[in-house]
Design a protein around this motif. Structure first.
Motif: not given
Ligand code: GDP
Ligand code: ZN
Length: 298
Positions: A68-80, A164-180
């Motif tokens: 919220y301060n416009g500062q970058p905050r780490p959320v996931a490290a060592n992703l492939d 690999c270390v992976s992350l799923l991204v995408g618009q809300s409603g595309v089915g990320k939670s269902s895939l996870i």
């Protein structure tokens, strides 16, 4: 001193997993800054299932989010890998797909496209999607057709994420939670194990969590970043995300070519020959304009 990996955040504490799969609730030495899920760490025990993180191993990649301060905050490290999940509903724009791919290129990880809900497509809709996504496949992005409902393509997706270390991204409603859920049959057990370590209820785990995929590899689930936005980026990041276009940059007749109506524009010529997809050039020019002063003509 032991080595381990940060697998979840829990307020000021982090959960660290050692190589044997044991979980520890750890605090962090103050001078280390903010750590993220996926960080490899060195820690010391300070109790039965407790410790203090004393060092962080250099990261091979880092996804940040602006706070919220416009500062970058780490959320996931060592992703492939970051998989962009798409679906017939909600339908994405090409500009959105391109923005995801630039953001992925900016953190230096491999992007792949996963079209979910293919059970909703009849033969003619399938042909239209194949044509739309062919551009990306042609550029070199792996493309997977899946359905979390019918399990179609899930084995191929597991293979694509293996090791690999992976992350799923995408618009809300595309089915990320269902895939996870479909990819992680033991997710609830993992959440229980985490809450046993933190001493809090199972459903307080709303921050990033790293899960092990049964076939090998890890999936980081970051509910807050599932819809991933473009952070601060420069022209280099844009070019990395548009390799199909970047190879023609610097070849226009005018060094300050805007790639719109100028004669002998290498980008327009490549598009006319069919070597650059018109949609890709349009979104490249749009994103470059959005970069404003940071983006000098190239
Ligand atoms: P998220 O917002 O990306 O996490 O999406 P969700 O996993 O919550 O799914 C959004 C909606 O799409 C829900 O109603 C799901 O049941 C539905 N959905 C998810 N995967 C599929 C699929 O493979 N096929 C179909 N037809 N619907 C799906
Ligand atoms: Zn040009």
């Amino acid at each position: 001193e032991s080595t381990g990996r940060v697998i979840a955040h829990h307020g000021p504490a982090l959960i660290v997993e050692d190589s044997a799969g044991r979980l520890y609730r750890c605090t962090v030495r103050q001078n280390l800054g903010r750590l993220a899920c996926g960080d490899q760490v060195i820690w010391q025990t300070s109790g039965a299932a407790e410790g203090v993180i004393v060092a962080v191993v250099e990261r091979r990649s880092l996804l940040t989010r602006l706070d919220y301060n416009g500062q970058p905050r780490p959320v996931a490290a060592n992703l492939d890998r970051v998989a962009v999940v798409l679906a017939p509903q909600p339908e994405p724009s090409e500009a959105l797909i391109d923005r995801y791919l630039v953001a992925i290129a900016a953190i230096g990880v491999q992007g792949l496209l996963v079209l979910n809900k293919v059970d909703l497509l009849d033969a003619s809709a399938r042909a239209i999607w194949a044509e739309r996504l062919e551009t990306y496949h042609g550029i070199g992005y792996p493309l997977l057709w899946v359905s979390s409902h019918t399990a179609h393509g899930l084995d191929a997706l597991r293979t694509g994420l293996r090791g690999c270390v992976s992350l799923l991204v995408g618009q809300s409603g595309v089915g990320k939670s269902s895939l996870i859920k479909a990819l992680l049959p033991d997710r609830e057990i993992r959440i229980q194990a985490l809450s046993a370590v933190t001493g809090h209820g199972a459903h307080t785990t709303t921050t990033s969590t790293l899960y092990h995929l049964p076939g090998g590899g890890d999936l980081i689930d970051t509910p807050g970043v599932r819809s991933f936005e473009l952070g601060a980026m420069g022209r280099d990041d844009l070019e990395r995300g548009f390799m199909d276009i970047a190879r023609y940059l610097g070849r226009c007749r005018f060094s300050d070519c805007g790639h719109h109506h100028e004669p002998d524009c290498a980008l327009r010529d490549a598009m006319a020959r069919g070597d650059i997809a018109p949609r890709r050039l349009a979104s490249y020019l749009e994103l470059r304009a959005a970069l404003g002063a940071a983006a000098k003509p190239g």
